[in-house]
Design a protein around this motif. Sequence first.
Motif, PDB file in Angstrom:
ATOM      1  N   GLN A  18      -5.629  32.549  -0.606  1.00  0.00           N
ATOM      2  CA  GLN A  18      -6.735  32.525  -1.554  1.00  0.00           C
ATOM      3  C   GLN A  18      -6.780  31.179  -2.284  1.00  0.00           C
ATOM      4  O   GLN A  18      -5.867  30.360  -2.178  1.00  0.00           O
ATOM      5  CB  GLN A  18      -6.547  33.652  -2.586  1.00  0.00           C
ATOM      6  CG  GLN A  18      -6.453  35.029  -1.968  1.00  0.00           C
ATOM      7  CD  GLN A  18      -7.738  35.440  -1.278  1.00  0.00           C
ATOM      8  OE1 GLN A  18      -8.826  35.157  -1.782  1.00  0.00           O
ATOM      9  NE2 GLN A  18      -7.634  36.085  -0.130  1.00  0.00           N
ATOM     10  N   GLU A  19      -7.840  30.984  -3.036  1.00  0.00           N
ATOM     11  CA  GLU A  19      -8.009  29.749  -3.805  1.00  0.00           C
ATOM     12  C   GLU A  19      -6.896  29.569  -4.831  1.00  0.00           C
ATOM     13  O   GLU A  19      -6.391  28.462  -5.023  1.00  0.00           O
ATOM     14  CB  GLU A  19      -9.382  29.764  -4.497  1.00  0.00           C
ATOM     15  CG  GLU A  19      -9.690  28.513  -5.309  1.00  0.00           C
ATOM     16  CD  GLU A  19      -9.839  27.261  -4.450  1.00  0.00           C
ATOM     17  OE1 GLU A  19      -9.555  26.168  -4.961  1.00  0.00           O
ATOM     18  OE2 GLU A  19     -10.218  27.382  -3.275  1.00  0.00           O
ATOM     19  N   THR A  22      -3.844  28.097  -3.232  1.00  0.00           N
ATOM     20  CA  THR A  22      -3.994  26.658  -3.012  1.00  0.00           C
ATOM     21  C   THR A  22      -3.738  25.887  -4.306  1.00  0.00           C
ATOM     22  O   THR A  22      -3.047  24.865  -4.309  1.00  0.00           O
ATOM     23  CB  THR A  22      -5.408  26.353  -2.481  1.00  0.00           C
ATOM     24  OG1 THR A  22      -5.631  27.123  -1.302  1.00  0.00           O
ATOM     25  CG2 THR A  22      -5.566  24.888  -2.151  1.00  0.00           C
TER      26      THR A  22
END
Length: 183
Positions: A18-19, A22
């Motif tokens: 998922q973001e 990251t």
Amino acid sequence: GLWGSLTAVSPQDWEQRQEEDTLLIERILLLVRNVLHVPPDPTEEQGVDGDASVHDRVLWALHISGMDDLLKFLASAQVEQQWALHVLEIISLMFRDQSPEELAALGQGTAGAEHGEDTRELESLRQREMAEKRSRALQRTSRHSRFGGSYVLQGVKSIGDRDVVFHKGLHNLKSYSHDLGKE
């Protein structure tokens, strides 16, 4: 905390991350870079000769935690090119106290020893393989072939005005007849 959650993510799962994962990875890389970026303070580090500096102890902690393996993975994985500059900067900071000459000499020493050991091991494997080939060749020559050969009987015609081809051993030639094997 942060490092445990990063190592819990396997490389296979990274494609589906998922973001927030990251962002977490980027923050960890920036944290490592900032910790390694702190310059040495000679007044604070007055230890006995041979003591590890603070920088060396940080590098050892990174090694124990497995961070160096993660950096190698990030540097070599094709899909992780977005982290290349962060990883390059971290590696540069890891080696900042080393001179290129020292690193090259150290690499040649271990590489030379490993190369010599590998050469000796390969030579012993080659000798063993040659011995096995020789023993197989000796076994092959001592085994009797059941194939007696093929001979053309000139002057004895077969069907179609050709000479007869005899497939038995020469010692069976006395018992040859056209009816041989026609039960």
